[in-house]
Enzyme design. Structure first.
Site, PDB file in Angstrom:
ATOM      1  N   GLY A   1       0.885  -1.215   0.075  1.00 21.14           N
ATOM      2  CA  GLY A   1       0.058   0.342  -0.078  1.00 21.14           C
ATOM      3  C   GLY A   1       0.815   1.368  -0.088  1.00 21.14           C
TER       4      GLY A   1
ATOM      5  N   ASP B   1      -4.809  -7.992  -7.463  1.00 22.74           N
ATOM      6  CA  ASP B   1      -4.455  -7.875  -6.021  1.00 22.74           C
ATOM      7  C   ASP B   1      -3.518  -6.956  -5.778  1.00 22.74           C
ATOM      8  OD1 ASP B   1      -4.735  -7.739  -3.346  1.00 22.74           O
ATOM      9  OD2 ASP B   1      -4.785  -9.971  -3.154  1.00 22.74           O
ATOM     10  N   LEU B   2      -3.748  -5.685  -5.551  1.00 24.25           N
ATOM     11  CA  LEU B   2      -2.813  -4.723  -5.300  1.00 24.25           C
ATOM     12  C   LEU B   2      -1.582  -5.236  -4.652  1.00 24.25           C
ATOM     13  CD1 LEU B   2      -2.198  -1.536  -5.351  1.00 24.25           C
ATOM     14  CD2 LEU B   2      -2.872  -1.496  -2.973  1.00 24.25           C
ATOM     15  N   ASP B   3      -0.463  -5.023  -5.054  1.00 24.35           N
ATOM     16  CA  ASP B   3       0.996  -5.373  -4.641  1.00 24.35           C
ATOM     17  C   ASP B   3       1.087  -6.876  -4.457  1.00 24.35           C
ATOM     18  OD1 ASP B   3       1.465  -2.566  -4.616  1.00 24.35           O
ATOM     19  OD2 ASP B   3       1.008  -2.188  -2.685  1.00 24.35           O
ATOM     20  N   GLU B   4       0.257  -7.551  -4.728  1.00 24.19           N
ATOM     21  CA  GLU B   4       0.218  -8.992  -4.714  1.00 24.19           C
ATOM     22  C   GLU B   4       0.466  -9.752  -5.822  1.00 24.19           C
ATOM     23  OE1 GLU B   4       0.207 -10.582  -2.044  1.00 24.19           O
ATOM     24  OE2 GLU B   4      -1.099  -9.683  -0.443  1.00 24.19           O
TER      25      GLU B   4
END
Lengths: 285, 285, 285, 285
Positions: free
Chosen positions: B201, B226-229
Site C-alpha cells: 500500500g 490484487d494490489l501489490d500481490e
C-alpha cells in the site's frame, strides 16, 4: 581490553546540552573517551548517548555515579554505567534446533561474546550433551498446555536464581504466556526466521516459499506482549530463487539466523541498544 | 550477439522426456545450444526450460516452428521462439519521480537493455523534456476520479497502437482499475518500494520507518488484480539504521528501486521469467 | 534543511579533551548539535570529529571562527566550518562511458547531491549533448601524448576559473601526469572498477575474469601520485559466477561503479571524509 | 532424498551434441532428470554438465556406465557418476583457530553436509576434545622445519588410509611443501582470509587494515603449487569502516570464512564444481 574501561549510556528528552552533560563531565574528571556515539531523534525528541572511556587512575566509581546522577537529574536521563570487564549473565532458552545455540556457545567459548551463561533451559532433553561439553547447566523443563504455568514459573525462578540480565530465545519453539512476555519485556531477545513484519507466526520459511519471495531473512527483536512485534535490533538477509524449496530455505536460513542473533546479543551486552518507543537505536560498531 | 541466435522457451506439466523434447530436437537440427536452463518443480509439477541457440546456416523458422509444435503438443507445452535480435516494445508509465525512468532510458540508450520504447505515458507533464531528449513520444494523460475510465481507455489504446508487449510501471502513482489490472495481468511489471509482502500500500518507506526495520528493499512484480500481490520477479535490499528518517529511506531507496526494476525488465525481455502459479521461475544470468 | 545549519569538522593528534573542545564550545554558545561523530584512532593517534549543528539565532560566523581557532590552536587542530546550505563546486572529468556521469547529473538534478557543477571536461566530444541538457558547460579537450602537458594546463585553468573544490574522475580514461596528480592530491576522487588493491591498472574486469573471482566491485578513492593507490573512500560489490564473460562484468559493474562513486562524492561534500595517512575516516550516515 | 538418485557430471571440448549426449541417453533409459545445469564456455571452448536424476526402478549401474562410456569417448568427456546417498570421505586439517572446523562439524552433525569425516589432523593438540565430542579420530602431528617431510608423509598416509577424496584446510596455518601441494592439487580446498587476489600471504586482515579497505572477505579455493593462487570456488564479503582495527577484522572475518568454506565444501561434495583451467565452473544451487 585492559582494566578500567567503562561504558556510560544515557537517554533523555532532547534538549540543548545533553551531549555536553556527558562529555563535559568525563573531561572534567580526566577520563579519556575512546568511543562516542550519540543520536538526537528529531521525530521522537529523544536523545541517546554511549561513551566508552578509559578512566583515570584514581577513578572512584561511587563518586562518579554520585556526580553524574546530579547531571542526569537535570536532564531527566535514564543512565547506566558498567565496566567493560563486567560479563553480563545470559540465560538461553532453546528447543531442538541448535544452530543458534551452537553459535552463541562457540562465540562465548572463544571470547568473542563477553558473557556468562549460567543456564540453558529447554523443553526437550536433546541438547544436554552439547551444554555439558561447554560446562553449562542444562535445565530440561518439558511443557504442555496444562503444565505451562508451572513450567514458566520454574523458568522465571531459574532466571532469577542465576541473576540473569538477559534472556535469549535461541529458537525456543513455544509461545510464551502474556505474563512471561510482560515480565521479560525489554530484556529478552528472540530470533524470528523472517524479515519482519513479513511472515509473522508459524513456519515463516514455508510462507516465504508460498509467496515466492526472492529474499529471505531473519529478525532479532526484543519480545513484548505482541507476538513477533517487539522492537527490532538486527536483521540479516540473503537472496534465493525459485529452486529453493521450503527445506532449502530452512537450511540457508540457519546461517542467517545465527549470525543475526549473535550480533543482536553482542550489541545488547555491549550496551549498544536503546529502546525508542517501538523502535530501537543501535550504535553498531 | 551476431545474427541467427534464438531463444526457445517452454513450460508444461512435469513428465519424463521434457528436456529431451527440446534438446533432442535442437540437436537433430544441428542447432548449437549456447545457454540452457531448466527447472522441474516437484511441488507444482511444472517444468520450465529456456534454451538459447545459434541456429545452423540453413535455419528455417517456419519449418522449425512446425516441427516443434508437434513435440509441444505431445507434452502440452506452452512455448515461444524469438530471435535475440528482436527488440520487444515496451511502454513505460510514470508520474513525477523519475529515478526508475531515468535508469531504463539510460540502459536503453547505451544498449544494455535491448528494447524499443515507443511511448512514455504520464499523468503529469513534468518528464516530457527528458523523454524528448531521448527521442521518445510522451503522452501526458492527466487523471482524476471522474476521468479515470476515459484516461485508462486512452492508455490501453496507446499500448495497443504501438503494439507493446510489456508495460512497465516505473513509479506510476495511480491505482489502476481492476479492468486495467486484468487486461495487463502477466505482461505489466510494477516496482513497489518495499520488500513485499511487508509494507503493502501507500508510503511504504514511512511504514518501514515506523516499524523500525534495519533492512529496506524494493520488489518488482507482475501486476494482477490484487494490489501489490502479483508474482515477484526481483527484489533488492540494503541495510539502514535508526538514523534514517523516512526521507532518507526514500533517498536510499531510489538506487535500490531502479536497479531492481531494470533487472526485472531485462529478465522479462530476455525471456528468463515464467509464471508458476502465484510465483515465478527466473533463469537469472 | 532550513538555514543556519552548520558543519564543523576537525582533526588533530589524540589527547584528552579533544571532544570537549568541540562539544563544550558549541554548548557554551547555545548551538544545538543535531549529529555528532568522532573517532579516536589508537593506531595513528589521530582524532577526528564532525558536528552538525543548528546555530542559535544570533550566530556570528566570524566571532565563532575566532573563538574556535583559539581552541583549535591548543589542540593543533585542522578544522573547517561551513553552512549546510553551501553547495561545493565540483568539476567532473569523463571520457566516453557516461554511467557515472549520468548518475551524478541525475542526483544533482533532483537535489540528492547538494552540489554545483560548473564544468564537465572530456577528452571526447560525445557527451556534450547530455551536459547541455543539464545546462552544464562542457569543455572538450582532446589529448594525445604530445598535447598532454598543454591539455592538462587547460584542465587546471578551468578548475581554477570555476573555483572548484573537488574534481571527480567519472571514468576519465587518461592517466594523469604526476604533476596533475600531485596538484589534485586529496581533492580529486577517482572511481576504479575493481576492489582495490586487486586488479590495479588497465582492464580490471578482464583481469577479474582471468582470475575467476566470484566477487567484483568498484573503489572510489582520492588520487595521489601512485596510480590506483590513493586512500579509499567507498567500495561497492556484487557476486558473479563462471557465466560472466568480461563484457558481462562490464555491464554489471556499471551499477556498482556509479552507486559507489556517487556515495563517495556525497560523503566528501557533506564533510564526512577525513584523511588519516594512507587511509580514510568516513563518518557515513 | 530417497534412494536411487544419482549425479552424472561430465566435461569435454565444446561441440555440437554435448548436451544431447547426456540428456538423450538419460531419456532413452527412462531416467528422470530432477536438476540439470550446463555451461558452454565460449572462451575456453570447454563444455560442462551436471545432471541429477532419479533412476528408473531397473537401473543397472554397471550397464549404465558401460553405455555412457561409449558416448563419453565420442565426445572426449571426463565424467563421474555417483549416488546422492554416497557420502564422500573428507579429512580436515586445522591448527588452533576452530571457527571453520566447528562449522563443518556442526553441519556434518545435523546432516546439512552429507559427508563422512574419518580424520581430523592438526599440528596442535588443542582441538582434540572438540573432535572427540563429535566422535571423530584426531591426529596430533606436530611439525617443525626439520620434521616437516616426515610429518607430511604421515599426513599423506592418513589421507590414504581413510580413503579420503577431499582434504579441507580449515585454517591449517602451515605452508605445505610443493610435493604435498602437487599431490593434493584439485582435491584439497583451502580457506584464505581475504578477497583474493588481494592480500595474499600472511596476516591478510592486517594488510587489509593497512590498506584501509571498506570491504573484507574470504576465499575458498583449490590448492595448487602456487600459494593462494589456486582456482577460486567461493568468496564471501562484508563491509567494514575505519573503526575496525585488525583484531575487529579478525573477529568479523570468522563468520565470513566459515560460511564461505562450508559452501565451497558442499558444492564440491555435491559435484557442483569443475576445473576450467585456472578458473572454476560452479553450478550453485
Amino acid at each position: 581490553m585492559d582494566n578500567n574501561h567503562w561504558i556510560l549510556t544515557a537517554q533523555c528528552p532532547s534538549r540543548l546540552g545533553t551531549i555536553d552533560a556527558v562529555t563535559g563531565l568525563l573531561y572534567n574528571n580526566q577520563h579519556y573517551i575512546t568511543e562516542l556515539h550519540s543520536f538526537d531523534d528529531s521525530h521522537s525528541n529523544q536523545f541517546f548517548i554511549r561513551a566508552q572511556f578509559r578512566a583515570n587512575a584514581s577513578f572512584d566509581e561511587v563518586a562518579f555515579r554520585q556526580e553524574f546522577s546530579v547531571k542526569a537529574e537535570q536532564f531527566d536521563m535514564q543512565w547506566q554505567l558498567r565496566a567493560t570487564a563486567d560479563k553480563p549473565k545470559i540465560v538461553i532458552m532453546v528447543s531442538k534446533f541448535d544452530h543458534c545455540l551452537n553459535d552463541l556457545l562457540y562465540k562465548h567459548r572463544i571470547g568473542q561474546l563477553s558473557i556468562e551463561i549460567p543456564a540453558i533451559i529447554s523443553n526437550h532433553p536433546d541438547l544436554e550433551s552439547l551444554a555439558q561439553w561447554h560446562g553449562i547447566p542444562y535445565y530440561h523443563l518439558p511443557v504442555s498446555a496444562e503444565t505451562k504455568p508451572a513450567q514458566e514459573a520454574k523458568v522465571m525462578q531459574i532466571i532469577k536464581d542465576v541473576d540473569a540480565e538477559l534472556v535469549v530465545l535461541a529458537r525456543y519453539m513455544q509461545v510464551l504466556s502474556p505474563q512471561l512476555c510482560q515480565h521479560l519485556e525489554g530484556w529478552a531477545i528472540n530470533i524470528h526466521h523472517s524479515l519482519l513484519p513479513g511472515f509473522k507466526g508459524a513456519k515463516p520459511y514455508h510462507q516465504a516459499y508460498e509467496k515466492g519471495v526472492k529474499t529471505v531473512g531473519a529478525t532479532a527483536h526484543y519480545i513484548n506482549d505482541d507476538l513477533d512485534e517487539g522492537p527490532i535490533i538486527a536483521q540479516g538477509i540473503d537472496s534465493v530463487d525459485h529452486a529453493y524449496y521450503p527445506e532449502d530455505l530452512v537450511a540457508k536460513g540457519r546461517d542467517i539466523e545465527r549470525v543475526t542473533l549473535s550480533r543482536a546479543v553482542r550489541y545488547h551486552v555491549e550496551q549498544r541498544v536503546f529502546l525508542n518507543g517501538q523502535r530501537t537505536v543501535v550504535f553498531a560498531d
